[in-house]
Design a protein around this motif. Structure first.
Motif, PDB file in Angstrom:
ATOM      1  N   VAL A  63      41.607  30.567  39.853  1.00  0.00           N
ATOM      2  CA  VAL A  63      41.115  31.806  39.258  1.00  0.00           C
ATOM      3  C   VAL A  63      39.616  31.665  39.070  1.00  0.00           C
ATOM      4  O   VAL A  63      39.139  30.656  38.529  1.00  0.00           O
ATOM      5  CB  VAL A  63      41.789  32.095  37.882  1.00  0.00           C
ATOM      6  CG1 VAL A  63      41.220  33.355  37.262  1.00  0.00           C
ATOM      7  CG2 VAL A  63      43.296  32.188  38.033  1.00  0.00           C
ATOM      8  N   GLN A  64      38.862  32.661  39.524  1.00  0.00           N
ATOM      9  CA  GLN A  64      37.415  32.666  39.346  1.00  0.00           C
ATOM     10  C   GLN A  64      37.085  33.752  38.332  1.00  0.00           C
ATOM     11  O   GLN A  64      37.450  34.916  38.516  1.00  0.00           O
ATOM     12  CB  GLN A  64      36.717  32.968  40.680  1.00  0.00           C
ATOM     13  CG  GLN A  64      35.202  33.032  40.567  1.00  0.00           C
ATOM     14  CD  GLN A  64      34.583  33.538  41.840  1.00  0.00           C
ATOM     15  OE1 GLN A  64      34.879  34.628  42.282  1.00  0.00           O
ATOM     16  NE2 GLN A  64      33.715  32.715  42.421  1.00  0.00           N
ATOM     17  N   GLU A  65      36.396  33.374  37.261  1.00  0.00           N
ATOM     18  CA  GLU A  65      36.007  34.330  36.225  1.00  0.00           C
ATOM     19  C   GLU A  65      34.487  34.332  36.121  1.00  0.00           C
ATOM     20  O   GLU A  65      33.877  33.300  35.832  1.00  0.00           O
ATOM     21  CB  GLU A  65      36.645  33.955  34.884  1.00  0.00           C
ATOM     22  CG  GLU A  65      38.161  33.988  34.957  1.00  0.00           C
ATOM     23  CD  GLU A  65      38.845  33.453  33.718  1.00  0.00           C
ATOM     24  OE1 GLU A  65      39.821  34.091  33.294  1.00  0.00           O
ATOM     25  OE2 GLU A  65      38.409  32.406  33.187  1.00  0.00           O
ATOM     26  N   ARG A  66      33.902  35.504  36.375  1.00  0.00           N
ATOM     27  CA  ARG A  66      32.449  35.638  36.320  1.00  0.00           C
ATOM     28  C   ARG A  66      32.093  36.943  35.631  1.00  0.00           C
ATOM     29  O   ARG A  66      32.969  37.754  35.328  1.00  0.00           O
ATOM     30  CB  ARG A  66      31.852  35.634  37.733  1.00  0.00           C
ATOM     31  CG  ARG A  66      32.138  34.369  38.493  1.00  0.00           C
ATOM     32  CD  ARG A  66      31.498  34.281  39.844  1.00  0.00           C
ATOM     33  NE  ARG A  66      31.075  35.556  40.398  1.00  0.00           N
ATOM     34  CZ  ARG A  66      30.499  35.707  41.567  1.00  0.00           C
ATOM     35  NH1 ARG A  66      30.285  34.665  42.320  1.00  0.00           N
ATOM     36  NH2 ARG A  66      30.135  36.892  42.015  1.00  0.00           N
ATOM     37  N   VAL A  70      37.026  39.153  37.600  1.00  0.00           N
ATOM     38  CA  VAL A  70      37.960  38.036  37.705  1.00  0.00           C
ATOM     39  C   VAL A  70      38.672  38.141  39.050  1.00  0.00           C
ATOM     40  O   VAL A  70      39.129  39.217  39.431  1.00  0.00           O
ATOM     41  CB  VAL A  70      38.994  38.074  36.558  1.00  0.00           C
ATOM     42  CG1 VAL A  70      40.020  36.956  36.720  1.00  0.00           C
ATOM     43  CG2 VAL A  70      38.306  37.985  35.209  1.00  0.00           C
ATOM     44  N   ARG A  71      38.725  37.039  39.760  1.00  0.00           N
ATOM     45  CA  ARG A  71      39.415  36.997  41.055  1.00  0.00           C
ATOM     46  C   ARG A  71      40.461  35.901  41.019  1.00  0.00           C
ATOM     47  O   ARG A  71      40.225  34.833  40.481  1.00  0.00           O
ATOM     48  CB  ARG A  71      38.429  36.719  42.188  1.00  0.00           C
ATOM     49  CG  ARG A  71      37.434  37.832  42.404  1.00  0.00           C
ATOM     50  CD  ARG A  71      36.477  37.463  43.518  1.00  0.00           C
ATOM     51  NE  ARG A  71      37.178  37.124  44.731  1.00  0.00           N
ATOM     52  CZ  ARG A  71      37.252  37.909  45.817  1.00  0.00           C
ATOM     53  NH1 ARG A  71      36.660  39.060  45.819  1.00  0.00           N
ATOM     54  NH2 ARG A  71      37.908  37.508  46.886  1.00  0.00           N
ATOM     55  N   ARG A  72      41.596  36.207  41.597  1.00  0.00           N
ATOM     56  CA  ARG A  72      42.653  35.208  41.717  1.00  0.00           C
ATOM     57  C   ARG A  72      43.279  35.340  43.094  1.00  0.00           C
ATOM     58  O   ARG A  72      43.046  36.321  43.790  1.00  0.00           O
ATOM     59  CB  ARG A  72      43.679  35.338  40.597  1.00  0.00           C
ATOM     60  CG  ARG A  72      44.413  36.649  40.548  1.00  0.00           C
ATOM     61  CD  ARG A  72      45.331  36.780  39.331  1.00  0.00           C
ATOM     62  NE  ARG A  72      44.552  36.891  38.116  1.00  0.00           N
ATOM     63  CZ  ARG A  72      44.705  36.111  37.046  1.00  0.00           C
ATOM     64  NH1 ARG A  72      45.623  35.189  37.019  1.00  0.00           N
ATOM     65  NH2 ARG A  72      43.960  36.262  35.998  1.00  0.00           N
TER      66      ARG A  72
END
Length: 135
Positions: A63-66, A70-72
């Protein structure tokens, strides 16, 4: 409807069925042949004490949280990947039934009732009316 070819075959590709149980509880089933992000299935139960939900199984837990969002990972691609453990458990249960160690679950009666509900949904679609299945 998102696909005219499905309609041409006399079928539907997107549906929503609302069921009112004898207890007064409401169940809603939504179904579509299309999910732009991959094979999708979920079950949610909402009640006075909270919610229970199953989620899609992702291809990885990354999971990328910026700041911009948020991208998963997408869900696993196909049902055979997602349900391998379930199929193994079903097969093991089937063998135990054949060996007389357990009774079949679900039962034939469970299957009959599910079919009655599915047929009622089609009758409701054709008539545009509520269908009583309590009899």
């Amino acid at each position: 409807m998102t696909d005219p070819a499905i309609k041409a075959e006399g079928d539907i590709d997107t549906a929503c069925v609302t069921l009112q149980c004898a207890s007064g509880r409401i169940a809603v089933i939504t179904n579509s042949r299309r999910a732009s992000f991959g094979y999708d299935q979920r079950v949610e139960a909402h009640g006075a004490l909270g919610t229970l939900r199953t989620e899609n199984v992702p291809t990885s837990m990354l999971v990328q949280e910026r700041e911009d969002g948020v991208r998963r990972e997408k869900p696993q691609f196909f049902f055979l990947e997602r349900y391998a453990q379930s199929y193994q458990a079903e097969w093991a249960h089937f063998v135990r039934v054949l060996n007389g160690e357990e009774k079949p679950s679900p039962s034939g009666e469970d299957g009959r009732r599910a079919l009655l509900l599915a047929e009622a949904a089609y009758r409701s679609l054709a008539s545009g009316r509520r269908v009583d299945v309590s009899r």
